[in-house]
Scaffold this motif. Sequence first.
Motif, PDB file in Angstrom:
ATOM      1  N   ASP A  95       9.687  10.234   1.705  1.00  0.00           N
ATOM      2  CA  ASP A  95       9.197  10.883   2.923  1.00  0.00           C
ATOM      3  C   ASP A  95       9.298  12.389   2.756  1.00  0.00           C
ATOM      4  N   LEU A 124       4.689  12.964   5.552  1.00  0.00           N
ATOM      5  CA  LEU A 124       3.954  12.238   4.522  1.00  0.00           C
ATOM      6  C   LEU A 124       4.844  11.082   4.035  1.00  0.00           C
ATOM      7  N   PHE A 164      -3.723  10.138   7.211  1.00  0.00           N
ATOM      8  CA  PHE A 164      -2.671   9.860   6.225  1.00  0.00           C
ATOM      9  C   PHE A 164      -1.373  10.566   6.602  1.00  0.00           C
ATOM     10  N   ARG A 211      10.711   4.374  -1.522  1.00  0.00           N
ATOM     11  CA  ARG A 211      10.023   5.147  -0.489  1.00  0.00           C
ATOM     12  C   ARG A 211      10.370   6.627  -0.618  1.00  0.00           C
ATOM     13  N   ASP A 270       0.838  -1.184   0.000  1.00  0.00           N
ATOM     14  CA  ASP A 270       0.000   0.000   0.000  1.00  0.00           C
ATOM     15  C   ASP A 270       0.880   1.244   0.000  1.00  0.00           C
ATOM     16  N   PHE A 328       5.441   7.848   1.870  1.00  0.00           N
ATOM     17  CA  PHE A 328       4.901   7.151   0.702  1.00  0.00           C
ATOM     18  C   PHE A 328       5.733   5.895   0.441  1.00  0.00           C
ATOM     19  N   ASN A 329       5.043   4.801   0.141  1.00  0.00           N
ATOM     20  CA  ASN A 329       5.712   3.548  -0.190  1.00  0.00           C
ATOM     21  C   ASN A 329       5.312   3.150  -1.609  1.00  0.00           C
ATOM     22  N   ARG A 357       0.634   3.807   1.815  1.00  0.00           N
ATOM     23  CA  ARG A 357       0.847   4.417   3.130  1.00  0.00           C
ATOM     24  C   ARG A 357       0.864   3.426   4.285  1.00  0.00           C
ATOM     25  N   ARG A 358      -0.048   2.451   4.287  1.00  0.00           N
ATOM     26  CA  ARG A 358      -0.266   1.613   5.466  1.00  0.00           C
ATOM     27  C   ARG A 358       0.503   0.291   5.378  1.00  0.00           C
TER      28      ARG A 358
END
Length: 977
Positions: A734, A720, A673, A732, A373, A722-723, A375-376
């Motif tokens: 950030d 924030l 988020f 990734r 995902d 992000f993956n 974010r998670r």
Amino acid sequence: MRIFILFLLGLWGVSLHAQIPANTIGANPFGLKWQQINTDKVQVIFPEGNDIRAQRVANVAHYLWDHNNASIGDKMKKVTILLQNQTVVPNGFVTVGPFRSEFYLTPTPFNMATDWLDQLAIHEFRHVKQFGNSRRGLTSLARSIFGSWAWGGFTATALPRWFFEGDATVQETALTLSGRGRQPAFTMEQRALILDGIDYGYEKAAAGSLKDFVPNWYSLGYYMVGYGRTRFGEELWSGVVNDAVRYKGLFFPLSKSLKKRTGLGTREFYQAMRQDLESKWKSGAPGARALEESPIVNRFRKKTVVNYTNPRWLDDADLVVEKRGYDQLPMYYRLRPDGVEQKLTNSGVLLSAPESTLSQGNGRLVWAEYGFDLRRSNQTYSVIRTYDISTGSKRQLTSQSKYFSPAITERGDRIVAVEVTPNGTCSLVVIDPAGGEVIRQIPNPDVYFFQFPRWTSDGSAIVVIGQRNERQALYRIDPATGRMEAITPATPRQLNHPEVRGDNVYFAAGYTGVNQIYTVPLGGGAIRQITEDPIGAFQPAVSPNGRMLAYSAFRTNGFDILKEELDESTWRTVDVNAPEDRLPTYAEELARQEGGTIVPTVPDEKFPVRKFNKTSGLINVHSWLPQLDPPEVGASILSDNKFGTLSIDAGAYYNLNEEEWTFSSNLRYAELFPIITLGYSYQNRAARLINYRAESDSIVRFASYVEEWTENKLTAGVELPFNFSKGNAVHRLDLIARFDRFHVNPQGNVDNPDRGIDTLINVGPNNTPRFRDLYLEPLAETDLNAIDLRLRWRLFRRQAVQHLTPHWGIVTDTRYRATVGNDLFSGFNFVTRGDIYLPAFFPSHGFYLNAGYQKLDRLDNYRFSNFFIYPRGYGAIGADDIVRLSANYTLPLAYPDLAIGPLAFVKRIKLNGFIDYGQLNFENDIFSYGAELRFDVRFLRLLEVDFGVRYSYLRDAPYAPNGNQHQFDFLLISITE
């Protein structure tokens, strides 16, 4: 005793057990609605729609609270269990900071006959009991004084990780019909070592290796705990745990207690266990033969552990196989009969061998790999990827899906896969290989868990393993109607990887103590055994002409691909319902001690279900950590809510020399988020500042001095993360933004001659106005505002076990900090760095380049903290602009696997040679050259430590610390469990 307690206080701060991962916050999707079952014994928190599974977990926990305690102790503690249904990673853990357990509900495709949730609940609740019964003596005292992290640290220091996992694996074996201790796929690792005559000794068996295959601590622990219970009685380990967590015997308390109760220390106990297994496994039991050399298809000489698995026939001669190893990421190869290997394509993150699958139809490869995902971290996927051998094109067929074990028809016109939904339903879906759309979902009214579906040769039916009620069997399913017909009798034995050729089904099964290849008619009938592998045969594949069988077989240097002619005259019929003729693994005696499977015995009580408020328990102080690092002493308090959305720490530290306090607190909230951060700090700061002042029309006063000040700072920010990771690429990004409001109170050292240089400069009559831009007020008591912007970007290839660096990749980190809104007092700092990873001469070597740049103004009357990495050996050098370039070549020197008693186990010695270049203010160049010698060591049987020494030769003596061009530094790179 006092020295020992101080030693433990320092050790538990870094020796958290593998059961205690770092607290990841904000891992779950925001929109999930949560419910709970909350009783006097357990709190089960679960996403809406998972009531049945939550009720089952609560019932198993209640049953185990009252039963099966003699072997561990009856000291219980209520636990919170979070059911995670968004991840496809089959796992679970118990942690103490804060005390909770998490169950990942999606089963492994390589599942046992027992329901995944039952097995998981039995295994993880044993960890709950272990921690509950660790609250004794010195461990209990540490928990009472310092909280949960001390509890976990002292427990992990007293009890080795193999005991934690081995004891839990013993319980899942004793309390079900198909726990891991009963599975040949689990026992084959230790058996292979014994039949090969390999004895690594206890230290290597417990520490592992980066060179040789060593069974993990689940395997080691199962046999250590199982041998102890069958040889010395059911209550042996409850007594050992009682002694160890009280620290009777101080250092290595488990070994001391074992010696007292059995006459054997840990090393001697390990050797006794091996001798016992050797006597059982070399005495004529099934599979207990010497390991003979068999002709193998893969002929590439293995220098380390390499696994060849998932054979698929391209024609009657060539195979496609999956190859991965300690020195190689998963890759698909064309394997010819003469052993020649041709690279085809790589995969992403797969399940481990032999759990992964590969399918081939009409020249197209199909497999499933993990997806992530944005974010998670608890939101993961299993996506289908395809590869066309003729064109070399690879594509991702599905996204954000939860499809497992995909198989394509021989014509290549349909794909069947297992789908597991977040609410726990399992079904077979038929997918269009052109666009990835679901053509049909096959109903599953009897609620089977399906594994490893395969098409019949003509594509008219699906053969699949169905698991239910602690039994597994092969079934034939009509994809149009969903009608199921049993092909084999249901049995607690594990079945896996069916293959259909003509009117016969070939499959692997653990009917005896060794996993073998069997065949059965497609319509059902006699089951016949084909292979007689001494260790374990998996993943059968039959050639298109029906004459040859290829399969993967486990060996101590990794799986190999074996091939043999199909000769029915050599096959023997087996009766899967005959009395067991199985390899001894302690399972039956353990089951007798515990009373056997509890699966049908667990009550079906209906507990009240209520809404769970995610804000409940938001503030949950669970630990405080002392800091004893003279001259600074102090403590920090930690708060984490069990739901994993808010983390808070607050600390106070006192400098004994300076008689000054430092305070700090930080808050991270990750439900949304963006991650929201707040912070406060009171700290002492110091920096070298420069000041110019006009003394007359011709004289300028110059001061270079060390200013000291206190700083009260309030911080608010957002992060924030992000993956974008996909396939083999870790990707990734950030984005971090903070606003700081701080009050500064300097000591006024601009006029203190003892704190720097103070001189007068004659600039000529009436010339001082020309230097007006240099005249800044010395830092004075004031309030300042600042912004802090940061961007971190990482894109690199995943690494195999022996890779020292990625084979390619880019990592960048850029940060800009500046004061705003104050014309009198100001400062800024811009710093960026980047790393480029490139292939080296050999796969295990690494070559990488570093670059860095920092921009500031030394005339600023406020100075930000300096995070720039200077050329190695040099200290912080005053410059407005500084550039750093570096080249590194790193390689392993040896994998000694050397035990230095119980103190250390040296796994790897590695060398890094470097050249560093720096440029100051775009004018002055500096160089350093040198080497770093580092060691990967298992320390005190507890910690993985990467440390070493560095020698740097500094070419430029004026910038060298104290003028010394030869610099030696001790390196402590990482400490992990």
